[in-house]
Write an enzyme that holds these catalytic residues in place. Structure first.
Site, PDB file in Angstrom:
ATOM      1  N   CYS A  88     -23.691 -25.786 -20.863  1.00 33.89           N
ATOM      2  CA  CYS A  88     -23.729 -24.350 -21.118  1.00 33.89           C
ATOM      3  C   CYS A  88     -25.149 -23.872 -21.392  1.00 33.89           C
ATOM      4  O   CYS A  88     -25.448 -22.689 -21.263  1.00 33.89           O
ATOM      5  CB  CYS A  88     -22.825 -24.004 -22.289  1.00 33.89           C
ATOM      6  SG  CYS A  88     -23.015 -25.164 -23.645  1.00 33.89           S
ATOM      7  N   GLY A 145     -11.660 -16.519 -17.241  1.00 36.28           N
ATOM      8  CA  GLY A 145     -10.596 -17.012 -18.105  1.00 36.28           C
ATOM      9  C   GLY A 145     -10.755 -16.530 -19.544  1.00 36.28           C
ATOM     10  O   GLY A 145      -9.802 -16.051 -20.163  1.00 36.28           O
ATOM     11  N   GLY A 146     -11.971 -16.627 -20.049  1.00 34.29           N
ATOM     12  CA  GLY A 146     -12.229 -16.239 -21.439  1.00 34.29           C
ATOM     13  C   GLY A 146     -11.986 -14.761 -21.662  1.00 34.29           C
ATOM     14  O   GLY A 146     -11.344 -14.365 -22.644  1.00 34.29           O
ATOM     15  N   LYS A 169      -4.239 -26.627 -26.606  1.00 35.10           N
ATOM     16  CA  LYS A 169      -3.705 -26.630 -25.241  1.00 35.10           C
ATOM     17  C   LYS A 169      -4.589 -27.584 -24.450  1.00 35.10           C
ATOM     18  O   LYS A 169      -5.788 -27.361 -24.307  1.00 35.10           O
ATOM     19  CB  LYS A 169      -3.754 -25.220 -24.655  1.00 35.10           C
ATOM     20  CG  LYS A 169      -3.200 -25.154 -23.240  1.00 35.10           C
ATOM     21  CD  LYS A 169      -3.118 -23.716 -22.754  1.00 35.10           C
ATOM     22  CE  LYS A 169      -2.749 -23.658 -21.283  1.00 35.10           C
ATOM     23  NZ  LYS A 169      -3.783 -24.253 -20.403  1.00 35.10           N
ATOM     24  N   GLY A 197     -15.181 -21.947 -21.571  1.00 36.30           N
ATOM     25  CA  GLY A 197     -14.877 -22.001 -20.141  1.00 36.30           C
ATOM     26  C   GLY A 197     -15.503 -20.852 -19.390  1.00 36.30           C
ATOM     27  O   GLY A 197     -16.580 -20.365 -19.752  1.00 36.30           O
ATOM     28  N   SER A 198     -14.818 -20.407 -18.338  1.00 36.40           N
ATOM     29  CA  SER A 198     -15.377 -19.383 -17.462  1.00 36.40           C
ATOM     30  C   SER A 198     -15.264 -17.993 -18.075  1.00 36.40           C
ATOM     31  O   SER A 198     -14.431 -17.743 -18.956  1.00 36.40           O
ATOM     32  CB  SER A 198     -14.633 -19.375 -16.124  1.00 36.40           C
ATOM     33  OG  SER A 198     -13.319 -18.870 -16.315  1.00 36.40           O
ATOM     34  N   GLU A 243     -16.677 -18.996 -25.471  1.00 38.61           N
ATOM     35  CA  GLU A 243     -18.021 -19.245 -24.973  1.00 38.61           C
ATOM     36  C   GLU A 243     -17.879 -19.239 -23.467  1.00 38.61           C
ATOM     37  O   GLU A 243     -17.079 -19.995 -22.917  1.00 38.61           O
ATOM     38  CB  GLU A 243     -18.487 -20.609 -25.476  1.00 38.61           C
ATOM     39  CG  GLU A 243     -19.949 -20.847 -25.166  1.00 38.61           C
ATOM     40  CD  GLU A 243     -20.298 -22.312 -25.246  1.00 38.61           C
ATOM     41  OE1 GLU A 243     -20.001 -22.958 -26.255  1.00 38.61           O
ATOM     42  OE2 GLU A 243     -20.855 -22.805 -24.259  1.00 38.61           O
ATOM     43  N   GLU A 255     -24.270 -16.649 -13.966  1.00 42.61           N
ATOM     44  CA  GLU A 255     -24.441 -18.099 -14.029  1.00 42.61           C
ATOM     45  C   GLU A 255     -24.003 -18.760 -12.715  1.00 42.61           C
ATOM     46  O   GLU A 255     -22.979 -18.384 -12.139  1.00 42.61           O
ATOM     47  CB  GLU A 255     -23.575 -18.637 -15.185  1.00 42.61           C
ATOM     48  CG  GLU A 255     -23.783 -20.103 -15.491  1.00 42.61           C
ATOM     49  CD  GLU A 255     -22.885 -20.576 -16.637  1.00 42.61           C
ATOM     50  OE1 GLU A 255     -21.785 -20.023 -16.814  1.00 42.61           O
ATOM     51  OE2 GLU A 255     -23.291 -21.501 -17.363  1.00 42.61           O
TER      52      GLU A 255
END
Lengths: 495, 495
Positions: free
Chosen positions: B265, B209-210, B148, B205-206, B229, B357
């Site tokens: 990251c 979202g994850g 995607k 990603g965030s 991650e 974070e």
């Protein structure tokens, strides 16, 4: 919101403290501890077997064998720890002169995840319960273990827990590295999964129980791996030629169906055949052996009652023909009697009830008109622990696409043998696609079961003295390591 | 109930067909395919770099380096496939004469799980996006891949997808082994995760979202592995003596904080120090370098806006003292400017906001009064990708318990170096305890990333001719295998 019970909180805090102390124990300390458990289990002698017989209705020979399997597993993990290679040590040495940036020194190995919760299995009161494969592999990995005793065999569990505690007292390991919880409430199980220090859990049992705990494990603030083995119907494909060449096949298969009153996770609950010559004789042979079976006492009345209900439900589905069914002489609430039935491929494919496990001495034969129909039946199946293919060498060559379809749905593909009987060795895979297990990437049987309870940790530019012994320049353990991409048990020469 | 979009259904059906065909390709076919992707990416030349620059605001040198990393990863997996050992082949030969039952022949190796969905990362438009580490490792594993595309760099993604499609046309692999979905709707992402043929997914990603996609993956009828991650503050412990001996440490750390406008990251978002002599000088040094930094354009306005908000929130917490903050010359909506702050250990421990974070060039220094307070701070942290320990050889010896606490919370422990910079090699572990990733048992960087997309399959008593080439008696590939517990690249002699 589920409240964590106070006593469970204490147990898990102790498990965490024990984990930290156990991390400092050497591999040989851990191996000696596993061997001490073996000695203490053996010291229980007949008492253990008698208690397990009373609680499980399993016969003497089976439980004696299962005890051997239990101690064999513990010894296999002790040997694995002594050999040491299992940690998958990997080293990429640094290069300070690399451009544009210096290359760091990286060294990686497996380390234990933390406290592990084990739910024992009702059908293996020894080999998959208190000191069974889950406990043995978690202790070998370096995790502390909390066992929730199975309500089906609480006294057996307590005896084994006592043996482990004696082994702890004799060994150089922390007091609470193993703990036994005899609380059989649902809340106790939930509390153990939800406690923040729990880092993984293993379970063998029903789909309903396993799935509920799996969901709970994933809904935690910190989700944890939950390894559940939850049932499988273990499809067996019998190709036409082998019907002619293997005349003992019906008796062999029927015996596998009835073995241990059908209470094995690898019980052949589904047999797929092609409508070709020899089929009637095969079915007759199956029926004859099944009808000669008398059934037997099941593990407990709950399982016997569930078997009766599920069998009745399965046999009453559209298109099902009962081929052979044994009626119990005494109409009690504990005996399970064998039954087999047939169905057409088309009736099977559309019926989800027929794809569910009937835990007991039951199997369903699906008659396929063609290889295409056989493929369609296999494609309609969910994930399985095992799949089996009976065929002559010649026809196996003509059915490689069927083998390929089976492989995609199972953890272990068996050729020309029954699925019951799970060998304990490194190359065993006992774990298949969902819903047979919650995680097909791991096995619960064999020495690779240890990998359920570890994670890799890398050390970057760590001075040699502070590295775990497995990752130091000098390979004092003589283990196999991958150094700069090459497998070797050499030490690293310091320039 | 989320409906699966029609076009996504078609894509996934194609992915499933391609997977079945790709399974039949040899390891060398797959390796050649990965190399062909490299050639096609290189053939895109400046166009790719220019497009990525326009879409990500990342500078030329960085993107040129990232392209090298992308092709380097693909080549590393090609090499892994050519070597062949990665399948972890294991053989336990049978013994028909064993009592009481014959011992079966068991052979096990890793096999691909099925179609994999990849969500690209905004901060690595090349190395962790369309042809990045997730795609490369999944294709190497033998899975078909559906990417995607990331809304932050859609044209870059399309260019790379075009390169992969050209490589497919040139290679002996099925047409749909790789597919590119340019639909950026939330529903498209959900449909990809929920589609029944999807067998695993990878995301960078965030947390928001994850975690949402992770929950969706676990709530499927058949739950699937979802590797996300999701962020890490990468604690850096600086011990007192090293403040005296390593005078460039403040500048080194400050540079790491500001590298790539803090959009890594592994950015050091937390620095733990002891209140001892040399600390003021260290903090002054940090401030000087930070104040000399001008910040830079962030990946997109969403990230820049989020950075401003999160930084403001962090700096306004109780007990926080801003140590150095750069004010942007132009007050635009894309520039991220560096800032560092200090806080006492006690204020830090009780404040969950400070443990989240702040994605950008920001770091928080926690002042600890004692080793005990330092331990308490570390114990209060969630899972991290990395942890770092700066110390002289002498004091590292005195702080092994601190190293031990750090190891339990991270995937990689770095000694005397900055956490930014993730070496691509087998021994790299880029994956730590939750919430830094959803599964600390796997890495997303380095060749071991392949293990996210495979599961072990055992063959029992399979005739040699029907075994995968890696498991046959004759070891034609000369790979390392464990045969009856012994590591060897020998063939098996047939008795």
């Amino acid at each position: 919101m589920i409240q964590i019970a106070e006593d469970i909180d204490l147990v898990m805090q102790q498990a965490q403290e024990a984990f930290l102390a156990y991390r400092k124990c050497s591999a040989s300390d851990k191996a000696a501890f596993l061997k001490a458990i073996v000695a203490q289990i053996e010291a229980l002698g007949d008492t253990l077997i008698q208690t397990a017989m009373e609680e499980s209705n399993l016969p003497l020979a089976r439980l004696t064998g299962e005890r051997g399997r239990t101690t064999g597993q513990l010894l296999a993990f002790a040997k694995l720890l002594e050999a040491g290679d299992w940690v998958q040590a990997s080293i990429d040495t640094g290069d300070p002169d690399r451009k544009p940036v210096a290359k760091p020194d990286l060294r990686k190995m497996m380390q234990p995840v933390g406290p592990v919760v084990v739910f024992g299995a009702s059908n293996f009161p020894l080999a998959f319960s208190t000191a069974g494969g889950d406990t043995a592999s978690a202790l070998a990995a370096g995790c502390s273990v909390v066992v929730k005793s199975h309500p089906g065999h609480p006294r057996t569990s307590l005896l084994v827990a006592g043996a482990i505690n004696k082994a702890i007292a004799q060994s150089n390991v922390p007091e609470h590295v193993f703990q036994h919880v005899a609380d059989h409430s649902i809340q106790a199980g939930q509390s153990l999964i939800l406690h923040p220090v729990t880092k993984a859990a293993a379970f063998t049992g029903s789909y309903t129980g396993g799935k509920a705990l799996f969901d709970l494990a994933n809904q935690r603030e910190e989700p944890i791996p939950f390894f559940a083995e939850m049932g499988s119907i273990n499809p067996v494909v019998v190709l036409p030629e082998v019907l002619q060449t293997k005349k003992d096949l019906p008796a062999t298969l029927a015996s596998s169906i009835m073995l241990g009153v059908g209470q094995f996770c690898t019980n052949p609950g589904l047999i797929l055949v092609l409508e070709e010559s020899g089929l009637d004789e095969f079915l007759d042979g199956l029926s004859t052996t099944i009808l000669a079976g008398s059934g037997g006492k099941m593990l407990h009345t709950g399982i016997a009652s569930s078997y009766k209900t599920r069998k009745k439900e399965a046999l009453s589905q559209d298109g099902i023909t009962t081929l052979a069914t044994v009626v119990s002489v005494q109409e009690d609430d504990i005996t399970g009697t064998p039954a087999i039935a047939t169905v057409s491929a088309s009736d099977f494919i559309d019926n989800s009830v027929l794809k569910e496990e009937v835990f007991g001495p039951y199997s369903l034969i699906v008659k396929c008109k063609s290889k295409e129909e056989l493929s369609a039946v296999i494609t309609s199946l969910k994930g399985q622990l095992t799949a089996t293919l009976f065929g002559t060498e010649q026809e196996l060559g003509n059915y490689t696409d069927i083998a390929e379809l089976l492989i995609q749905r199972c953890g272990r593909l068996i050729y020309n043998g029954v699925p019951t009987g799970v060998e304990v060795c490194k190359s065993m895979q006992h774990g298949g696609p969902f819903p047979s297990t919650t995680d097909s990437r791991f096995t619960s049987v064999g020495t690779d079961a240890i990998y359920r309870f570890v994670r890799p940790v890398s050390y970057q530019d760590c001075p040699d003295a502070f590295l775990p012994v497995e990752l130091r320049n000098e390979n004092t353990l003589s283990i196999m390591r991958v150094i700069n991409g090459i497998w070797t048990n050499n030490s690293i020469k310091i320039r």
